[in-house]
Scaffold this motif. Structure first.
Motif, mmCIF file in Angstrom:
data_model
loop_
_atom_site.group_PDB
_atom_site.id
_atom_site.type_symbol
_atom_site.label_atom_id
_atom_site.label_comp_id
_atom_site.label_asym_id
_atom_site.label_seq_id
_atom_site.Cartn_x
_atom_site.Cartn_y
_atom_site.Cartn_z
ATOM 1 N N ARG A 153 0.856 -1.191 0.000
ATOM 2 C CA ARG A 153 0.000 0.000 0.000
ATOM 3 C C ARG A 153 0.890 1.238 0.000
ATOM 4 N N VAL A 154 0.511 2.231 -0.800
ATOM 5 C CA VAL A 154 1.245 3.488 -0.846
ATOM 6 C C VAL A 154 0.363 4.550 -0.209
ATOM 7 N N LEU A 155 0.800 5.019 0.958
ATOM 8 C CA LEU A 155 0.061 6.040 1.689
ATOM 9 C C LEU A 155 0.823 7.353 1.579
ATOM 10 N N THR A 156 0.136 8.403 1.159
ATOM 11 C CA THR A 156 0.763 9.719 1.078
ATOM 12 C C THR A 156 -0.060 10.708 1.890
ATOM 13 N N ASP A 157 0.522 11.840 2.159
ATOM 14 C CA ASP A 157 -0.142 12.929 2.873
ATOM 15 C C ASP A 157 -0.755 12.438 4.190
ATOM 16 N N VAL A 158 0.003 11.618 4.930
ATOM 17 C CA VAL A 158 -0.479 11.058 6.198
ATOM 18 C C VAL A 158 -0.421 12.135 7.274
ATOM 19 N N ASP A 159 -1.490 12.268 8.036
ATOM 20 C CA ASP A 159 -1.555 13.252 9.108
ATOM 21 C C ASP A 159 -2.369 12.675 10.257
ATOM 22 N N VAL A 160 -2.226 13.269 11.432
ATOM 23 C CA VAL A 160 -3.014 12.859 12.591
ATOM 24 C C VAL A 160 -3.422 14.109 13.353
ATOM 25 N N ARG A 161 -4.633 14.092 13.823
ATOM 26 C CA ARG A 161 -5.138 15.143 14.700
ATOM 27 C C ARG A 161 -5.339 14.511 16.067
ATOM 28 N N ILE A 162 -4.783 15.138 17.095
ATOM 29 C CA ILE A 162 -4.839 14.598 18.452
ATOM 30 C C ILE A 162 -5.864 15.403 19.237
ATOM 31 N N VAL A 163 -6.905 14.707 19.748
ATOM 32 C CA VAL A 163 -7.991 15.386 20.473
ATOM 33 C C VAL A 163 -8.196 14.684 21.811
#
Length: 70
Positions: A3-13
């Motif tokens: 799998r090719v994952l791009t533009d990975v981000d996480v928001r921590i709440v």
């Protein structure tokens, strides 16, 4: 197939459960095969929303995805 994952981000709440216990939602976003995807993870403790903790959780997410493909 990898799998090719791009533009990975996480928001921590950080949140409080109905019983008063704190927990953290990790709202992951990424692009795979040209489509934006989302995932929600919850952990039973609070996490500071710092660049270092975001980088850690993005890397951990990537490792879980790579391990899932193996």
């Amino acid at each position: 197939m990898t799998r090719v994952l791009t533009d990975v981000d996480v928001r921590i709440v950080n949140r409080i459960a109905a019983n008063g216990n704190p927990f953290t939602e990790l709202q992951h976003t990424w692009v795979e095969n040209g489509q934006r995807r989302n995932a929600l993870s919850r952990i039973n403790y609070t996490v500071s929303d710092t660049p270092q903790s975001r980088a850690y959780h993005i890397e951990a997410f990537g490792q879980r995805q790579r391990h899932h493909d193996a």
